[in-house]
Design an enzyme around this catalytic site. Sequence first.
Site, PDB file in Angstrom:
ATOM      1  N   ALA A  25       0.546  -1.179  -0.221  1.00 45.72           N
ATOM      2  CA  ALA A  25       0.050  -0.064   0.106  1.00 45.72           C
ATOM      3  C   ALA A  25       0.945   1.343  -0.005  1.00 45.72           C
ATOM      4  CB  ALA A  25      -0.935  -0.056   1.191  1.00 45.72           C
ATOM      5  N   CYS A  26       0.367   2.147  -0.535  1.00 42.87           N
ATOM      6  CA  CYS A  26       1.284   3.426  -0.985  1.00 42.87           C
ATOM      7  C   CYS A  26       0.207   4.524  -1.012  1.00 42.87           C
ATOM      8  CB  CYS A  26       2.309   3.664  -1.961  1.00 42.87           C
ATOM      9  SG  CYS A  26       1.447   3.285  -3.604  1.00 42.87           S
ATOM     10  N   ASP A  27       0.596   5.800  -1.296  1.00 40.39           N
ATOM     11  CA  ASP A  27      -0.344   6.970  -1.471  1.00 40.39           C
ATOM     12  C   ASP A  27      -1.405   6.769  -2.357  1.00 40.39           C
ATOM     13  OD1 ASP A  27      -0.420   8.652   0.846  1.00 40.39           O
ATOM     14  OD2 ASP A  27       1.298   9.723  -0.129  1.00 40.39           O
TER      15      ASP A  27
END
EC number: 2.7.1.197
Length: 508
Positions: free
Chosen positions: A425-427
Amino acid sequence: MSQTETQENKGLGRKVQAFGSFLSSMIMPNIGAFIAWGFIAAIFIDGGWWPNKDLSELAGPMISYLIPLLIAYSGGRLIHEMRGGIIAAVATMGVIVALPDTPMLLGAMIMGPLVGWLMKKTDEFIQPRTPQGFEMLFNNFSAGILGFIMTIVGFKILAPIMEFIMHILSLAVEALVHAHLLPLVSIIVEPAKIVFLNNAINHGVFTPLGADQAASAGQSILYTIESNPGPGLGILVAYMIFGKGTAKATSYGAGIIHFLGGIHEIYFPYVLMRPLLFIAVILGGMTGVATYSLLDFGFKSPASPGSFIVYMLNAPKGEFLHMVLGVLLAAIVSFIVAALILKFTKEPEEDLEAATEKMEASKGKKSSVSSKLKGNEDNNATSTTASTSTSENNEEQSEEALLDNYDTENVDAHDYSKVNHVIFACDAGMGSSAMGASMLRNKFKKAGIQDVNVTNTAINQLPSDAQLVITQKKLTDRAIKQVPNAIHISVDNFLNSPRYDELLENLK
């Protein structure tokens, strides 16, 4: 500047960066739709590569209806999942129908999150008060009534406001173009890219305004302002020739990643380690914009990512050389200025690793791409230094405590017997997390682990049943708050972490 002021500025910077990230989360998942529309417009409209009267009729409805509705749905879904997205799309029709000749991307970017938030608050109020057996009736009618009301609000209230805003912004852009002052925008854009405002500027301003221009004029120069790979290429070539040590050695690979991959953040540390190089990227950016302005060049759809390959694919018929000239001249000017700075100014003590850390700190998060500029030992040292820094405020300390409670850096502390799905997960859920997921899939394949699925997503779209979530350390606290029941693992960078080998051993 006092410590309090420093912390306030840092907090403001992170809020603006988070705002840019939210805008990006609305626009980036729909870039494919922009590109599809751009291909249809570039190929089939009059003056396109292969004009086709019937197929060209697709272009208008796509930019007027499809893309704004997709953006509104994405914005509503970010706030209140599918239910918020659907009603946001419904309400946005009010703005679209009120202004059918103007692509309502800005209106969709406002209406989407607003209606998603209203739907969330409506559900929070109604659901506890719903009689048993009437759940479906209340849910459907509450959504329908809100959609009905907000569609009228969009038509009667938001549409006139958006018409005024779009008119003012369009006049401002046109005034800059006619006065040949548009290159001055680079004074703001180029430094903003290297700090944290690129998403807010590119996706919040240039993309919607560019779509409006492209719909009326067939193309827009605004799509080239932030995405031109020329200024960054000039910086990296200057380091290839005049750089020293680690900066010189890594500039070759960084040049390929930047120019062909379109990942501009790879050159940011090279500028930060020699702040005078801001002059080089500004002048390079101004040169590119001036060239395209004089040649009346623009793209029909966003050039995302800002790769030369994307530039070649997006170049309008008969204007390929114009496209190359804008990139080439921007790179040459940036290179000349950067070369003079590297050759004739005193080299600071700050090295590439420290500059990379400065870039990551200003962005409020780690960068998986720029982290390739640092080795394992340097990453570990950076992590230790960051965790013991005296400049951390109370919020950061509470985040550290949260990570300690979840044991996010001790892979062996968790039970993986029921794990069959790993999520990066990232932005935005598209860039660094996608690279990390691809890398871990390859590791699993080589290790013979076939029953564990590896995917990637944005943090704010993590499913409630997530089992194992991998995030960069600066983002782990957000992931924990999103899915507190999952196993969380923190890494310094997605592409190079010893945690992966430890995870492999536990999953075998």
